[in-house]
Design a protein around this motif. Structure first.
Motif, PDB file in Angstrom:
ATOM      1  N   PHE A   1     -17.219 -14.745 -29.841  1.00 46.81           N
ATOM      2  CA  PHE A   1     -17.183 -14.095 -31.334  1.00 46.81           C
ATOM      3  C   PHE A   1     -17.467 -12.504 -31.070  1.00 46.81           C
ATOM      4  CE2 PHE A   1     -17.547 -18.372 -33.076  1.00 46.81           C
ATOM      5  CZ  PHE A   1     -16.579 -18.412 -33.901  1.00 46.81           C
ATOM      6  N   SER A   2     -18.745 -12.004 -30.351  1.00 47.48           N
ATOM      7  CA  SER A   2     -18.684 -10.933 -30.158  1.00 47.48           C
ATOM      8  C   SER A   2     -17.427  -9.919 -29.546  1.00 47.48           C
ATOM      9  CB  SER A   2     -20.086 -10.622 -29.069  1.00 47.48           C
ATOM     10  OG  SER A   2     -21.110 -11.259 -29.859  1.00 47.48           O
ATOM     11  N   PHE A   3     -16.942 -10.578 -28.409  1.00 42.29           N
ATOM     12  CA  PHE A   3     -15.530 -10.074 -27.824  1.00 42.29           C
ATOM     13  C   PHE A   3     -14.574 -10.042 -28.957  1.00 42.29           C
ATOM     14  CE2 PHE A   3     -16.586 -12.240 -23.438  1.00 42.29           C
ATOM     15  CZ  PHE A   3     -17.717 -11.369 -23.404  1.00 42.29           C
ATOM     16  N   LEU A   4     -14.510 -10.943 -29.846  1.00 39.91           N
ATOM     17  CA  LEU A   4     -13.459 -10.764 -30.931  1.00 39.91           C
ATOM     18  C   LEU A   4     -13.611  -9.698 -31.917  1.00 39.91           C
ATOM     19  CD1 LEU A   4     -12.667 -14.521 -31.523  1.00 39.91           C
ATOM     20  CD2 LEU A   4     -11.255 -12.953 -30.548  1.00 39.91           C
ATOM     21  N   LEU A   5     -15.093  -9.528 -32.260  1.00 40.55           N
ATOM     22  CA  LEU A   5     -15.574  -8.326 -33.255  1.00 40.55           C
ATOM     23  C   LEU A   5     -15.131  -7.253 -32.562  1.00 40.55           C
ATOM     24  CD1 LEU A   5     -18.993  -9.702 -34.404  1.00 40.55           C
ATOM     25  CD2 LEU A   5     -16.841  -9.375 -35.707  1.00 40.55           C
ATOM     26  N   VAL A   6     -15.360  -7.016 -31.214  1.00 39.87           N
ATOM     27  CA  VAL A   6     -14.900  -5.487 -30.648  1.00 39.87           C
ATOM     28  C   VAL A   6     -13.431  -5.407 -30.675  1.00 39.87           C
ATOM     29  CG1 VAL A   6     -15.232  -4.188 -28.308  1.00 39.87           C
ATOM     30  CG2 VAL A   6     -17.160  -5.498 -29.442  1.00 39.87           C
ATOM     31  N   ALA A   7     -12.763  -6.605 -30.409  1.00 35.63           N
ATOM     32  CA  ALA A   7     -11.293  -6.479 -30.275  1.00 35.63           C
ATOM     33  C   ALA A   7     -11.020  -5.988 -31.709  1.00 35.63           C
ATOM     34  CB  ALA A   7     -10.617  -7.820 -29.698  1.00 35.63           C
ATOM     35  N   LEU A   8     -11.194  -6.571 -32.609  1.00 37.57           N
ATOM     36  CA  LEU A   8     -10.870  -6.651 -33.957  1.00 37.57           C
ATOM     37  C   LEU A   8     -10.988  -4.902 -34.307  1.00 37.57           C
ATOM     38  CD1 LEU A   8      -9.865  -7.858 -36.716  1.00 37.57           C
ATOM     39  CD2 LEU A   8     -12.336  -7.816 -37.338  1.00 37.57           C
ATOM     40  N   GLU A   9     -12.041  -4.192 -33.762  1.00 37.06           N
ATOM     41  CA  GLU A   9     -11.940  -2.682 -34.090  1.00 37.06           C
ATOM     42  C   GLU A   9     -10.770  -2.177 -33.476  1.00 37.06           C
ATOM     43  OE1 GLU A   9     -15.012   1.005 -32.899  1.00 37.06           O
ATOM     44  OE2 GLU A   9     -15.506  -0.972 -32.227  1.00 37.06           O
TER      45      GLU A   9
END
Length: 403
Positions: free
Chosen positions: A225-233
């Motif tokens: 989920f942390s990777f997805l949050l950064v990718a979302l940015e």
């Protein structure tokens, strides 16, 4: 690539341990390993690994910020109040001001080029500061007045502010018009990052309460989920400003507030992951350093870096004005807010790749800033924290009881 990874881990461990024996920061040994193994020296690192170096460094940063969130008690941060907010942007503003004052006469560059250089150099390194502050929190030094929490939070947010300034200044250098919207993006990106991370953290806390899974699986879920949050940015860039790294930290904080025992166990898991992530991060940062640039800059660039550090120190002192901190505690905050590494390695070469006339000198100063401030700042934190900070009475009693 496997050979390169083996070299990074083996030599990184050996030199990190060697420098620790010499009472020097292990990260200095890791940086030197990266410089020697990197493309500007022996060139023993595989090109395929160097091509994903930025992604690997970002993964390491995500790991340490997730661990920071799992350990950061927001109620401790509320006690600090105003200084916690000021530390997020004021020291960087002072350092950029120092660059505008000192860089044009020392390096014979324009004020706009100096502003770009100030934005590159102005960010502190959470990868250096966060693990140091976590260690202080674990040992109980300065925690009664929330000093490690103050520095940790400021170092995590200040990068967002500086990178927005950097994009604004480089836009002006390319002939784009100034947009006030870019500055409005700063609080919006922080707020959205906090809200999104907190919502996801609360959802995971509820899930972990209802569904029993092993801690190792929880770590994988948190990382995913942390990777997805950064990718979302990155995916929303240009549409909705959101800070992925702030969201990552907020996720950990929310989980810690709702499921404290789980957060403590997961923090221990992430501390083990950090052993490998730290090696990757600092060796690969070292691999980006071109010593030819540093040598070509000469004494004026070194004087400039120490000069703007004095401006940064003044900025930290202003942030702590009218607080209950003692002189020695303020002095520690000033010294602890020095290290630079990750942001400079990430954006130091951007002006050069954009074809800006200041590209070479900005990269040179960024390289020197890493080489000077990362080991010096880490060394001063380790050297002074027991002398300048007070050991929490509860922690001290716990130590006495265990003897």
């Amino acid at each position: 690539m496997l050979t390169s990874l083996a070299l990074i881990f083996l030599f990184g461990l050996i030199f990190g341990a060697l420098f620790q024996k010499l009472r020097l920061p292990p990260l200095l040994g890791m940086l030197i390993v990266g410089i020697v193994l990197g493309p500007y020296a022996l060139n023993w690192l595989d090109d395929s690994l160097l091509s994903i170096s930025a992604d690997l460094r970002q993964i390491a940063l995500i790991i340490i910020l997730t661990r920071a969130g799992l350990n950061l008690n927001i109620s401790d941060l509320k006690k600090v109040g105003r200084p916690a907010i000021l530390m997020c942007f004021l020291p960087a503003c002072f350092e950029i001001l120092g660059m505008l004052v000192l860089a044009p006469p020392l390096l014979h560059i324009s004020y706009l080029d100096a502003a770009i250089m100030g934005a590159v150099v102005g960010a502190v390194s959470p990868a250096v500061i966060v693990p140091k502050m976590l260690r202080l929190m674990e040992e109980g030094y300065g925690t009664k007045k929330s000093i490690p929490q103050l520095i940790l939070a400021g170092a995590s947010v200040d990068d967002v502010f500086v990178i927005v300034l950097f994009s604004s200044f480089t836009g002006l250098a390319k002939g784009e018009s100034f947009s006030p919207w870019r500055f409005a993006e700063i609080p919006i990106s922080i707020l959205l990052g906090v809200l999104l991370g907190a919502a996801l953290g609360l959802a995971l806390a509820f899930f972990f309460q209802k569904v029993h899974v092993r801690d190792s699986v929880k770590v994988l879920l948190l990382l995913s989920f942390s990777f997805l949050l950064v990718a979302l940015e990155d995916a929303l860039e240009g549409f909705v400003p959101i800070s992925g790294l702030i969201a990552v930290m907020s996720l950990g904080i929310a989980l810690q507030r709702k499921r404290d025992i789980v957060a403590r166990r997961l923090s221990l898991k992430f501390s083990k992951l950090w052993v490998a992530a730290e090696l990757l991060l600092f060796v690969l940062v070292g691999a980006t350093v071109d010593l030819h640039y540093a040598y070509a800059a000469g004494l004026p660039a070194v004087i400039l870096i120490f000069g703007v550090l004095l401006f940064r120190m003044a900025g930290v002192w202003v942030c702590l004005f009218k607080t209950k901190l003692l002189f020695k505690e303020r002095l520690f905050c000033v010294l602890a807010y020095m290290p630079k590494a990750t942001v400079q390695a990430a954006i130091g070469s951007v002006p050069l790749s954009m074809g800006l006339s200041c590209g070479n000198i900005v990269l040179t100063v960024a390289v020197l800033a890493i080489l000077i401030t990362a080991p010096l700042g880490a060394f001063l934190i380790d050297l002074t924290y027991k002398k300048l900070l007070t050991l929490n009475e509860i922690t001290e009693k716990a130590f006495d009881d265990s003897e």
